[in-house]
Design a protein around this motif. Structure first.
Motif, PDB file in Angstrom:
ATOM      1  N   GLN A   1       0.834  -1.205   0.000  1.00 41.55           N
ATOM      2  CA  GLN A   1       0.000   0.000   0.000  1.00 41.55           C
ATOM      3  C   GLN A   1       0.870   1.257   0.000  1.00 41.55           C
ATOM      4  N   THR A   2       1.950   1.253   0.770  1.00 37.13           N
ATOM      5  CA  THR A   2       2.867   2.395   0.793  1.00 37.13           C
ATOM      6  C   THR A   2       3.459   2.611  -0.592  1.00 37.13           C
ATOM      7  N   ALA A   3       3.861   1.536  -1.248  1.00 39.58           N
ATOM      8  CA  ALA A   3       4.427   1.632  -2.597  1.00 39.58           C
ATOM      9  C   ALA A   3       3.397   2.183  -3.577  1.00 39.58           C
ATOM     10  N   GLN A   4       2.176   1.682  -3.492  1.00 39.71           N
ATOM     11  CA  GLN A   4       1.114   2.146  -4.394  1.00 39.71           C
ATOM     12  C   GLN A   4       0.830   3.629  -4.179  1.00 39.71           C
ATOM     13  N   GLU A   5       0.764   4.048  -2.924  1.00 41.39           N
ATOM     14  CA  GLU A   5       0.494   5.455  -2.622  1.00 41.39           C
ATOM     15  C   GLU A   5       1.653   6.345  -3.072  1.00 41.39           C
ATOM     16  N   PHE A   6       2.887   5.877  -2.907  1.00 49.60           N
ATOM     17  CA  PHE A   6       4.044   6.638  -3.377  1.00 49.60           C
ATOM     18  C   PHE A   6       3.969   6.850  -4.889  1.00 49.60           C
ATOM     19  N   ILE A   7       3.715   5.776  -5.614  1.00 48.24           N
ATOM     20  CA  ILE A   7       3.653   5.856  -7.071  1.00 48.24           C
ATOM     21  C   ILE A   7       2.499   6.759  -7.516  1.00 48.24           C
ATOM     22  N   GLU A   8       1.334   6.570  -6.917  1.00 45.19           N
ATOM     23  CA  GLU A   8       0.170   7.381  -7.282  1.00 45.19           C
ATOM     24  C   GLU A   8       0.384   8.863  -6.990  1.00 45.19           C
ATOM     25  N   GLY A   9       1.180   9.169  -5.982  1.00 44.61           N
ATOM     26  CA  GLY A   9       1.363  10.557  -5.560  1.00 44.61           C
ATOM     27  C   GLY A   9       2.567  11.271  -6.132  1.00 44.61           C
ATOM     28  N   MET A  10       3.375  10.602  -6.947  1.00 41.10           N
ATOM     29  CA  MET A  10       4.614  11.212  -7.439  1.00 41.10           C
ATOM     30  C   MET A  10       4.367  12.527  -8.176  1.00 41.10           C
ATOM     31  N   GLN A  11       3.447  12.515  -9.112  1.00 42.85           N
ATOM     32  CA  GLN A  11       3.188  13.720  -9.911  1.00 42.85           C
ATOM     33  C   GLN A  11       2.625  14.844  -9.047  1.00 42.85           C
ATOM     34  N   GLU A  12       1.674  14.520  -8.179  1.00 43.39           N
ATOM     35  CA  GLU A  12       1.055  15.545  -7.339  1.00 43.39           C
ATOM     36  C   GLU A  12       2.056  16.131  -6.338  1.00 43.39           C
ATOM     37  N   LYS A  13       2.917  15.294  -5.768  1.00 40.17           N
ATOM     38  CA  LYS A  13       3.928  15.811  -4.833  1.00 40.17           C
ATOM     39  C   LYS A  13       4.893  16.750  -5.542  1.00 40.17           C
ATOM     40  N   PHE A  14       5.198  16.444  -6.783  1.00 40.49           N
ATOM     41  CA  PHE A  14       6.064  17.329  -7.556  1.00 40.49           C
ATOM     42  C   PHE A  14       5.363  18.673  -7.770  1.00 40.49           C
ATOM     43  N   ARG A  15       4.117  18.625  -8.193  1.00 40.57           N
ATOM     44  CA  ARG A  15       3.352  19.854  -8.444  1.00 40.57           C
ATOM     45  C   ARG A  15       3.150  20.666  -7.172  1.00 40.57           C
ATOM     46  N   ALA A  16       2.777  19.997  -6.099  1.00 36.54           N
ATOM     47  CA  ALA A  16       2.378  20.697  -4.881  1.00 36.54           C
ATOM     48  C   ALA A  16       3.544  21.094  -3.978  1.00 36.54           C
ATOM     49  N   THR A  17       4.567  20.247  -3.906  1.00 36.87           N
ATOM     50  CA  THR A  17       5.626  20.509  -2.923  1.00 36.87           C
ATOM     51  C   THR A  17       7.025  20.621  -3.520  1.00 36.87           C
ATOM     52  N   GLY A  18       7.166  20.352  -4.822  1.00 34.89           N
ATOM     53  CA  GLY A  18       8.493  20.428  -5.425  1.00 34.89           C
ATOM     54  C   GLY A  18       9.350  19.197  -5.172  1.00 34.89           C
ATOM     55  N   LEU A  19       8.725  18.092  -4.775  1.00 34.61           N
ATOM     56  CA  LEU A  19       9.479  16.854  -4.582  1.00 34.61           C
ATOM     57  C   LEU A  19       9.489  16.071  -5.891  1.00 34.61           C
ATOM     58  N   LEU A  20      10.645  16.046  -6.520  1.00 32.87           N
ATOM     59  CA  LEU A  20      10.825  15.350  -7.795  1.00 32.87           C
ATOM     60  C   LEU A  20      11.433  13.981  -7.492  1.00 32.87           C
ATOM     61  N   SER A  21      10.647  12.931  -7.608  1.00 33.40           N
ATOM     62  CA  SER A  21      11.122  11.564  -7.376  1.00 33.40           C
ATOM     63  C   SER A  21      10.999  10.774  -8.670  1.00 33.40           C
ATOM     64  N   LEU A  22      12.048  10.045  -9.001  1.00 25.95           N
ATOM     65  CA  LEU A  22      12.066   9.246 -10.221  1.00 25.95           C
ATOM     66  C   LEU A  22      12.599   7.853  -9.918  1.00 25.95           C
ATOM     67  N   GLY A  23      12.042   6.867 -10.595  1.00 34.15           N
ATOM     68  CA  GLY A  23      12.564   5.514 -10.490  1.00 34.15           C
ATOM     69  C   GLY A  23      13.855   5.406 -11.287  1.00 34.15           C
ATOM     70  N   MET A  24      14.810   4.664 -10.746  1.00 33.66           N
ATOM     71  CA  MET A  24      16.057   4.355 -11.462  1.00 33.66           C
ATOM     72  C   MET A  24      15.855   3.027 -12.175  1.00 33.66           C
ATOM     73  N   HIS A  25      15.952   3.054 -13.497  1.00 29.62           N
ATOM     74  CA  HIS A  25      15.770   1.842 -14.303  1.00 29.62           C
ATOM     75  C   HIS A  25      17.037   1.569 -15.094  1.00 29.62           C
ATOM     76  N   ARG A  26      17.482   0.319 -15.086  1.00 29.25           N
ATOM     77  CA  ARG A  26      18.638  -0.059 -15.908  1.00 29.25           C
ATOM     78  C   ARG A  26      18.246   0.029 -17.376  1.00 29.25           C
ATOM     79  N   ARG A  27      19.103   0.622 -18.174  1.00 29.38           N
ATOM     80  CA  ARG A  27      18.841   0.718 -19.615  1.00 29.38           C
ATOM     81  C   ARG A  27      18.816  -0.652 -20.283  1.00 29.38           C
ATOM     82  N   ASP A  28      19.681  -1.558 -19.830  1.00 23.04           N
ATOM     83  CA  ASP A  28      19.822  -2.836 -20.526  1.00 23.04           C
ATOM     84  C   ASP A  28      18.608  -3.749 -20.400  1.00 23.04           C
ATOM     85  N   ASP A  29      17.891  -3.684 -19.265  1.00 24.34           N
ATOM     86  CA  ASP A  29      16.733  -4.570 -19.104  1.00 24.34           C
ATOM     87  C   ASP A  29      15.491  -3.862 -18.562  1.00 24.34           C
TER      88      ASP A  29
END
Length: 184
Positions: free
Chosen positions: A49-77
């Motif tokens: 649930q914490t993970a789901q709420e984090f993901i769902e709130g990423m865009q809104e937290k950026f808009r509302a509070t300036g918290l820019l969070s991004l997932g780190m993904h390996r390019r190869d896979d």
């Protein structure tokens, strides 16, 4: 500042918003060794649930509070290996870096690569004056990452953070735009 989360790329990583289908993987990684122990705000256990709420709130937290969070993904896979963030204070032209990397992906330079890309974004796209970070004094790995990306050690805040009932010392690192520009 744009209201949309950016997509950034490095030679080995894609840094982008997390998708709902990644919640289980995020939960698995965030419960890994030393994640909650070495971060200020990740709970333990880290629930689905914490993970789901984090993901769902990423865009809104950026808009509302300036918290820019991004997932780190390996390019190869395209595998998710961690999260990197920049907490933006536009009034002061400051960005505060944060993040973590899965235990299986540590000591390969991914944290430094992601943090460097986000710092560059902060200076180049957002026009920040200063970017910094901090870590618990016992977290030598994070301190090494900060120094490797060009942040300068500024001091130790003694007993500055209450973590699990213990007042922890925090090491502070930062760089100014002029110093960063001279290095790149």
């Amino acid at each position: 500042m744009s209201n949309q989360l950016p997509h950034l790329s490095t030679p080995r990583l894609l840094l982008r918003v997390l998708k709902p289908h990644q919640a289980e993987r995020l939960c698995e990684l965030a419960n890994g060794p030393n994640i909650a122990e070495n971060t200020a705000s990740i709970p333990s256990p880290y629930t689905l649930q914490t993970a789901q709420e984090f993901i769902e709130g990423m865009q809104e937290k950026f808009r509302a509070t300036g918290l820019l969070s991004l997932g780190m993904h390996r390019r190869d896979d395209d595998g998710l290996i961690g999260v990197v963030s920049l907490r933006i204070n536009t009034a002061h032209g400051y960005g505060h870096l944060g993040g973590w990397v899965a235990a299986s992906e540590r000591n390969q330079g991914f944290a430094a690569e992601a943090a460097s890309a986000l710092m560059a974004y902060g200076f180049e796209a957002l026009g920040l004056h200063r970017v910094g970070s901090q870590c618990f004094s016992r977290n030598k790995e994070s301190a090494r990452v900060m120094e490797n990306i060009g942040l300068c050690y500024e001091g130790c805040l003694r007993g500055a953070f209450l973590k699990n009932g213990v007042h922890e010392d925090m090491l502070v690192f930062a760089t100014l735009r002029a110093d960063w520009e001279a290095r790149v």
